[in-house]
Structures are given as C-alpha cells and as structure tokens.
Design a protein around this motif. Structure first.
Motif, PDB file in Angstrom:
ATOM      1  N   LEU A  69       0.806  -1.222   0.000  1.00  0.00           N
ATOM      2  CA  LEU A  69       0.000   0.000   0.000  1.00  0.00           C
ATOM      3  C   LEU A  69       0.842   1.276   0.000  1.00  0.00           C
ATOM      4  CD1 LEU A  69      -2.814  -1.101   2.482  1.00  0.00           C
ATOM      5  CD2 LEU A  69      -2.980  -0.877  -0.010  1.00  0.00           C
ATOM      6  N   SER A  70       2.157   1.126   0.020  1.00  0.00           N
ATOM      7  CA  SER A  70       3.022   2.311   0.031  1.00  0.00           C
ATOM      8  C   SER A  70       3.005   2.994  -1.335  1.00  0.00           C
ATOM      9  CB  SER A  70       4.448   1.928   0.419  1.00  0.00           C
ATOM     10  OG  SER A  70       5.079   1.249  -0.641  1.00  0.00           O
ATOM     11  N   GLU A  71       3.529   4.185  -1.374  1.00  0.00           N
ATOM     12  CA  GLU A  71       3.615   4.943  -2.621  1.00  0.00           C
ATOM     13  C   GLU A  71       4.430   4.199  -3.674  1.00  0.00           C
ATOM     14  OE1 GLU A  71       2.391   8.105  -3.394  1.00  0.00           O
ATOM     15  OE2 GLU A  71       1.229   7.990  -1.553  1.00  0.00           O
ATOM     16  N   LYS A  72       5.492   3.550  -3.251  1.00  0.00           N
ATOM     17  CA  LYS A  72       6.383   2.824  -4.158  1.00  0.00           C
ATOM     18  C   LYS A  72       6.121   1.337  -3.973  1.00  0.00           C
ATOM     19  CE  LYS A  72      11.224   2.597  -5.456  1.00  0.00           C
ATOM     20  NZ  LYS A  72      12.565   3.013  -5.117  1.00  0.00           N
ATOM     21  N   GLN A  73       5.332   0.749  -4.837  1.00  0.00           N
ATOM     22  CA  GLN A  73       4.863  -0.614  -4.678  1.00  0.00           C
ATOM     23  C   GLN A  73       5.763  -1.587  -5.428  1.00  0.00           C
ATOM     24  OE1 GLN A  73       0.882  -0.225  -6.034  1.00  0.00           O
ATOM     25  NE2 GLN A  73       0.189   0.710  -4.159  1.00  0.00           N
ATOM     26  N   VAL A  74       6.798  -2.035  -4.777  1.00  0.00           N
ATOM     27  CA  VAL A  74       7.758  -2.949  -5.385  1.00  0.00           C
ATOM     28  C   VAL A  74       7.108  -4.284  -5.722  1.00  0.00           C
ATOM     29  CG1 VAL A  74       9.949  -4.154  -5.040  1.00  0.00           C
ATOM     30  CG2 VAL A  74       9.659  -1.831  -4.181  1.00  0.00           C
ATOM     31  N   SER A  75       6.170  -4.751  -4.910  1.00  0.00           N
ATOM     32  CA  SER A  75       5.580  -6.075  -5.117  1.00  0.00           C
ATOM     33  C   SER A  75       4.745  -6.171  -6.380  1.00  0.00           C
ATOM     34  CB  SER A  75       4.710  -6.464  -3.916  1.00  0.00           C
ATOM     35  OG  SER A  75       3.604  -5.606  -3.828  1.00  0.00           O
ATOM     36  N   LYS A  76       4.396  -5.054  -6.985  1.00  0.00           N
ATOM     37  CA  LYS A  76       3.552  -5.088  -8.171  1.00  0.00           C
ATOM     38  C   LYS A  76       4.350  -5.137  -9.461  1.00  0.00           C
ATOM     39  CE  LYS A  76      -0.429  -2.835  -6.229  1.00  0.00           C
ATOM     40  NZ  LYS A  76      -1.345  -1.718  -6.325  1.00  0.00           N
ATOM     41  N   GLY A  77       5.650  -5.170  -9.391  1.00  0.00           N
ATOM     42  CA  GLY A  77       6.443  -5.202 -10.606  1.00  0.00           C
ATOM     43  C   GLY A  77       7.911  -5.090 -10.283  1.00  0.00           C
ATOM     44  N   PHE A  78       8.642  -4.583 -11.221  1.00  0.00           N
ATOM     45  CA  PHE A  78      10.080  -4.470 -11.063  1.00  0.00           C
ATOM     46  C   PHE A  78      10.473  -3.011 -10.916  1.00  0.00           C
ATOM     47  CE2 PHE A  78       9.149  -8.201 -13.593  1.00  0.00           C
ATOM     48  CZ  PHE A  78       9.829  -9.176 -12.887  1.00  0.00           C
ATOM     49  N   LYS A  84      18.251   6.615 -17.003  1.00  0.00           N
ATOM     50  CA  LYS A  84      17.024   6.738 -17.779  1.00  0.00           C
ATOM     51  C   LYS A  84      16.473   5.359 -18.091  1.00  0.00           C
ATOM     52  CE  LYS A  84      18.110  11.151 -19.795  1.00  0.00           C
ATOM     53  NZ  LYS A  84      18.174  11.956 -20.982  1.00  0.00           N
ATOM     54  N   GLY A  85      15.178   5.267 -18.090  1.00  0.00           N
ATOM     55  CA  GLY A  85      14.517   4.000 -18.381  1.00  0.00           C
ATOM     56  C   GLY A  85      13.143   3.992 -17.766  1.00  0.00           C
ATOM     57  N   GLN A  86      12.471   2.891 -17.941  1.00  0.00           N
ATOM     58  CA  GLN A  86      11.126   2.769 -17.394  1.00  0.00           C
ATOM     59  C   GLN A  86      11.007   1.445 -16.658  1.00  0.00           C
ATOM     60  OE1 GLN A  86       8.632   3.014 -20.834  1.00  0.00           O
ATOM     61  NE2 GLN A  86       8.597   5.232 -20.815  1.00  0.00           N
ATOM     62  N   ALA A  87      10.118   1.430 -15.681  1.00  0.00           N
ATOM     63  CA  ALA A  87       9.853   0.194 -14.954  1.00  0.00           C
ATOM     64  C   ALA A  87       9.096  -0.761 -15.864  1.00  0.00           C
ATOM     65  CB  ALA A  87       9.027   0.478 -13.708  1.00  0.00           C
ATOM     66  N   ILE A  88       9.372  -2.029 -15.706  1.00  0.00           N
ATOM     67  CA  ILE A  88       8.665  -3.060 -16.453  1.00  0.00           C
ATOM     68  C   ILE A  88       7.709  -3.733 -15.479  1.00  0.00           C
ATOM     69  CG2 ILE A  88       8.902  -5.208 -17.744  1.00  0.00           C
ATOM     70  CD1 ILE A  88      11.774  -4.308 -18.387  1.00  0.00           C
ATOM     71  N   SER A  89       6.449  -3.685 -15.780  1.00  0.00           N
ATOM     72  CA  SER A  89       5.457  -4.274 -14.887  1.00  0.00           C
ATOM     73  C   SER A  89       5.361  -5.774 -15.102  1.00  0.00           C
ATOM     74  CB  SER A  89       4.086  -3.650 -15.130  1.00  0.00           C
ATOM     75  OG  SER A  89       4.107  -2.294 -14.776  1.00  0.00           O
ATOM     76  N   ALA A  90       5.141  -6.477 -14.010  1.00  0.00           N
ATOM     77  CA  ALA A  90       4.896  -7.904 -14.090  1.00  0.00           C
ATOM     78  C   ALA A  90       3.472  -8.114 -14.596  1.00  0.00           C
ATOM     79  CB  ALA A  90       5.075  -8.542 -12.718  1.00  0.00           C
TER      80      ALA A  90
END
Length: 126
Positions: A69-78, A84-90
């Motif tokens: 539930l935190s602002e930065k939700q590591v468990s929802k993806g990578f 520079k770059g973008q997060a890749i969602s699981a």
C-alpha cells in the motif's frame, strides 16, 4: 494513514499467493478468511476494514501490506535500473471470480490455479 477500499481489496487478493511463505501453518486459515471476505465484497458488502485488520494482525503480513500500500509498490512489478529508463510491470493474472491475484514475475512461470474456485487464472485487462 488512510487507504482506499479498492486498494485494500486488491491487497487482499494479491497477498494470497504469498501466505504460505509468510505465515506457514497459519496460511490456510487466513486464506480462508480472506476468500470469504472477498466474496462478501463482490456481493457488495464493505469488508475492507476487516481485511486490513486480518492482514495487520501478523508481523509478516503487516509488513507485506505496508509495502503493497506504500507509494512505491515494489511487489507489483520491477524497479527501474538507475539512470534513464522505465519500470517493467509484471503481468497480472486474476481469478475470474475476483478474489485472487497473481503477478508473473518470471517468463515461463506456470500460471497457478485459484485455491478458492479451482480455475486457472486469466490475464487481467491492461
């Protein structure tokens, strides 16, 4: 801190695959409680506070839910690499009945069966 009911319901769905790892022998009972409450939520009942209380009752699930539930939700993806770059969602998979969520973190991982309904999870709409 106050959370939106939909976020708490999503957390309740999402934690279910991790309960054996987090709670050991207590996982079956907690999973059963969550499945019942999520079914009640689908029927229109407000159960988010009950779900949150269950998940806050054990240290390991309390830590998991705090991260989810935190602002930065590591468990929802990578997390992105530095620079520079973008997060890749699981890829997210859901039970067609709406009470179980699983994220495919590894390509080729076998898609699980919903423990409540015994059906294969389906890809969530993007």
């Amino acid at each position: 801190m106050t959370f939106e009911p939909d976020d708490i319901l999503e957390a309740g769905r999402s934690i279910r695959p991790f309960l054996p790892e987090l709670l050991g022998n207590d996982a079956v009972q907690v999973d059963k409680q969550l499945a019942e409450l999520l079914a009640q939520a689908k029927a229109g009942q407000e159960v988010d506070k009950q779900i949150l209380e269950i998940l806050k009752s054990q240290p390991d699930t309390r830590n998991w839910i705090a991260e989810f539930l935190s602002e930065k939700q590591v468990s929802k993806g990578f997390e992105p690499l530095p620079g520079k770059g973008q997060a890749i969602s699981a890829q997210k998979y859901i039970c067609p009945q709406g009470d179980y969520v699983w994220y495919r973190r590894i390509v080729g991982a076998t898609i699980p069966i919903c423990p409540t309904h015994g059906v294969v999870l389906i890809p969530a709409a993007q």
